[in-house]
Design an enzyme around this catalytic site. Structure first.
Site, PDB file in Angstrom:
ATOM      1  N   PRO A 197       0.830  -1.215   0.000  1.00 48.22           N
ATOM      2  CA  PRO A 197       0.000   0.000   0.000  1.00 48.22           C
ATOM      3  C   PRO A 197       0.859   1.258   0.000  1.00 48.22           C
ATOM      4  CG  PRO A 197      -0.770  -1.571   1.652  1.00 48.22           C
ATOM      5  CD  PRO A 197       0.537  -2.087   1.152  1.00 48.22           C
ATOM      6  N   GLY A 198       0.421   2.256  -0.743  1.00 50.12           N
ATOM      7  CA  GLY A 198       1.100   3.544  -0.745  1.00 50.12           C
ATOM      8  C   GLY A 198       2.253   3.670  -1.706  1.00 50.12           C
ATOM      9  N   THR A 199       2.471   2.678  -2.564  1.00 52.38           N
ATOM     10  CA  THR A 199       3.613   2.739  -3.481  1.00 52.38           C
ATOM     11  C   THR A 199       3.297   3.464  -4.783  1.00 52.38           C
ATOM     12  OG1 THR A 199       3.004   0.497  -4.177  1.00 52.38           O
ATOM     13  CG2 THR A 199       4.801   0.701  -2.594  1.00 52.38           C
ATOM     14  N   GLY A 200       2.065   3.912  -4.969  1.00 54.40           N
ATOM     15  CA  GLY A 200       1.739   4.723  -6.139  1.00 54.40           C
ATOM     16  C   GLY A 200       1.084   3.970  -7.269  1.00 54.40           C
ATOM     17  N   THR A 202      -2.181   3.574  -7.936  1.00 50.72           N
ATOM     18  CA  THR A 202      -3.272   4.369  -8.520  1.00 50.72           C
ATOM     19  C   THR A 202      -2.720   5.528  -9.341  1.00 50.72           C
ATOM     20  OG1 THR A 202      -4.695   3.785  -6.645  1.00 50.72           O
ATOM     21  CG2 THR A 202      -5.350   5.680  -7.982  1.00 50.72           C
ATOM     22  N   HIS A 418      17.101   2.017  30.135  1.00 52.01           N
ATOM     23  CA  HIS A 418      16.587   1.106  29.106  1.00 52.01           C
ATOM     24  C   HIS A 418      17.006   1.563  27.706  1.00 52.01           C
ATOM     25  CE1 HIS A 418      13.514  -1.795  27.550  1.00 52.01           C
ATOM     26  NE2 HIS A 418      13.585  -0.985  26.510  1.00 52.01           N
ATOM     27  N   GLU A 419      16.778   2.833  27.396  1.00 45.61           N
ATOM     28  CA  GLU A 419      17.101   3.323  26.055  1.00 45.61           C
ATOM     29  C   GLU A 419      18.605   3.358  25.820  1.00 45.61           C
ATOM     30  OE1 GLU A 419      14.941   3.542  23.809  1.00 45.61           O
ATOM     31  OE2 GLU A 419      13.235   3.293  25.163  1.00 45.61           O
ATOM     32  N   HIS A 422      19.794  -0.066  24.766  1.00 47.44           N
ATOM     33  CA  HIS A 422      19.647  -0.306  23.324  1.00 47.44           C
ATOM     34  C   HIS A 422      20.741   0.415  22.536  1.00 47.44           C
ATOM     35  CE1 HIS A 422      15.930  -2.443  23.658  1.00 47.44           C
ATOM     36  NE2 HIS A 422      15.212  -1.409  24.076  1.00 47.44           N
TER      37      HIS A 422
END
EC number: 3.4.24.-
Length: 607
Positions: A197-200, A202, A418-419, A422
């Site tokens: 979806p959303g790749t163009g 249409t 926590h961050e 990561h």
């Protein structure tokens, strides 16, 4: 019919008049009513809400009324009742069920008959329009674009170079179909655009019509299917009938899977019959193209695997064009197209934005530019700056910033550790993408902090070592909490879910587990009893294709992989504990760190 109504009204009116006259004959003054009671000419009396009704003694006179009525006077009723008791005349109190005069009861049947007659006459007058209404219900709902200004061109479609090259033949055919007829060739009657979806998809279909300068019919697959069987098929017939009248044209059906799902599995349930009839009619219409029909049908879907095979055979949607997510160069082109519509500051770096948005589709990039313009307008700027674009990216990735949500001192410290867990593990593992930003500002519905990594380049393959290192980064936040605070929190829930899913895919799908060989143990997405492929499920959530012993071995291998990743994360955190404390303290103070600041602090800790 009209004369019958006149006779009916006259008959009921006469009956009503007789009833009123009869009711008025036996009504007498109150004094005479008392006199009749005193003379013993009343056998019994009913006391109503608003009158007295006395039944006459039988046999007094053949011409005398059978009953007498008079108005009720409550002030003298006590004397009247005492007189009746003395004379032995019985009386009873009777409550009126409805306070309606007797003659009104005759009007109720008359009103009912009148209503029935009105409905009958209305049905008769509208009978001639029912067929017209049904015909209108079967009209298609497709939008027709004939003006060139209302249709896009290939210049409006950034990226998708391979797809545009593939579809240029369709444009050439619509412009000059006689050239293909002369050679005896036949262009594909149907083209299927497949992509996320959303790749163009249409926009690309509209660009084909714009380049060829032909009428463009645009419809959604869901617009054909209704609750009434046969309506969808009628709309398909009407659409193709009007399209043939236009000559060379393009018919675009978006979300083709809404009408083109696999038929016949599991029988008919609900609107299944209607959808199958609509699909059958679509197949019939596409078979009806002759050599002189300069019409091309384009379908778009992101679920090509559930389409009926009859749609994909030669002569129908036999050409399939994949519209993939844009790469780095295509993202730059797409951003440039959308940036033309806004006032962009010269310092805004679209190349950097394209590098930060790997994996996003054209619709996402258009939304980023629009959100950046809104943010710039909110702060009263005259142009969209690079900061607005970065803020829009973060808003799309992590959600709306919620500075109004205040964390307590301990919670804020836990989130900071926590961050940083990561970010630190990602910075120490060379296979991982560099960290662009670390923040403990809450965003979205539940994120209390976030770490954003920026890919160095577009990636399509990942090695086993890269996946194992990714597991270390996912578990790094939880390990940092435990090492620094001495306890665990619920903040690692999503990390554990993602890590478990990734480890399970390694074992079940990718053959990266130990002791389980090269078998792919993940079943393909099954079809439901309606023929629809089931939605995306977590790895291992579908039917098993292995024995119980193998399933236990899979679970054991997943647990081993996660335990190894946790041990590696703990070793990194413990080996760089001073850096963890220093970066966490800084993040606790300023709430947001850039990737450059993080790398500088990590490098200084290594020195």
């Amino acid at each position: 019919m009209r004369s019958l109504w006149i006779v009916l009204v006259l008959v009921l009116g006469s009956a009503l008049l007789l009833q009123v006259m009869a009711a008025s004959d036996d009504r007498i003054p109150y004094a005479r009513f008392r006199s009749l009671a005193e003379r013993g000419e009343l056998a019994e009396i009913e006391i109503r809400d608003d009158m007295y009704i006395g039944r006459a003694v039988s046999g007094l006179s053949a011409r005398a009324p059978q009953s007498y009525r008079t108005g009720r006077i409550e002030q003298t009723e006590k004397d009247l009742l005492a007189d009746l008791d003395r004379r032995g005349i019985p009386y009873t109190r009777v409550a009126d069920e409805l306070g309606l005069p007797p003659y009104l009861w005759l009007l109720l049947p008359l009103a009912g008959l009148a209503a029935m007659g009105h409905l009958a006459s209305r049905r008769a007058t509208t009978a001639g329009t029912i067929s017209g209404a049904a015909t209108a219900f079967g009209k298609h709902k497709a939008r027709l674009y004939e003006e060139r200004g209302a249709i896009a061109t290939f210049r409006d479609v950034a990226g998708n170079a391979e797809a545009k090259t593939e579809l240029s033949e369709i444009v050439d055919f619509l412009k000059a179909p006689e050239r293909y007829e002369k050679l005896g060739g036949r262009m594909p009657r149907g083209v299927l655009l497949v992509g996320p979806p959303g790749t163009g998809k249409t926009l690309l279909a509209r660009a084909i019509a714009g380049e060829a300068s032909v009428p463009f019919f645009s419809a959604s697959g869901s617009e054909f299917v209704e609750m009434f069987v046969g309506v969808g098929a009628a709309r398909v017939r009407d659409l193709f009938s009007q399209a043939r009248e236009k000559g060379a044209c393009l018919v675009f059906i978006d979300e083709l899977d809404a009408v083109g799902k696999v038929r016949g599995l599991g029988g008919s349930v609900g609107g299944h019959d209607e959808r199958e009839q609509t699909l059958n009619q679509l197949l019939t219409e596409m078979d009806g193209f002759d050599a002189h029909t300069a019409m091309v049908v384009i379908g778009a879907t992101n679920r090509a695997e559930i389409l009926d095979p009859a749609l994909l055979r030669p002569g129908r949607f036999d050409r399939r064009v994949h519209i993939d997510r844009p790469d780095l160069a295509e993202r730059k082109e797409i951003l440039a197209v959308h940036a033309r519509k806004v006032a962009l500051d010269p310092g805004a770096d679209l190349d950097a934005v394209a590098a930060q948005t790997a994996g996003l589709v054209g619709a996402d990039l258009a939304n980023i530019v629009n959100e950046a313009a809104l943010l710039a307008a909110r702060r009263g700027a005259e142009a969209v700056g690079h900061g607005d674009l970065e803020a829009a990216i973060e808003r799309g990735l992590a959600g709306l910033e919620r500075r109004g949500r205040r964390l307590g001192a301990r919670e804020k410290l836990v989130v900071a550790y926590h961050e940083v867990g990561h970010a630190l593990t990602a910075s120490l593992l060379p296979t991982q993408d560099p960290v662009r930003k670390v923040s403990i500002v809450p965003r979205g519905p539940g994120a209390l902090g976030y770490t954003i990594q920026q890919p160095r380049e577009d990636r399509y393959l990942w090695s086993r070592q890269e996946i194992l290192d990714r597991l270390v980064v996912l578990l790094g936040g939880r390990v940092a909490e435990e090492e620094a605070v001495g306890d665990l929190s619920t903040g690692a829930q999503d990390d554990l879910l993602n890590a478990t899913e990734l480890a399970r895919r390694m074992v079940r799908e990718l053959g990266m587990g130990q002791g389980l060989g090269l078998s792919a143990l993940e079943p393909r997405r099954p079809l439901s009893f309606l023929g629809e492929a089931q939605g995306a499920m977590p790895s291992g959530a579908g039917p098993r294709e292995c024995s119980d012993a193998t399933a236990r071995a899979i679970d054991a291998e997943v647990a081993r992989i996660l335990a190894d990743a946790e041990a590696r994360a703990r070793a990194l955190i413990q080996g760089h504990r001073p850096t963890l404390e220093r970066v966490a303290a800084r993040l606790y103070e300023v709430e947001t760190l850039s990737g450059d600041e993080l790398r500088e602090m990590v490098a200084s800790g290594e020195a």
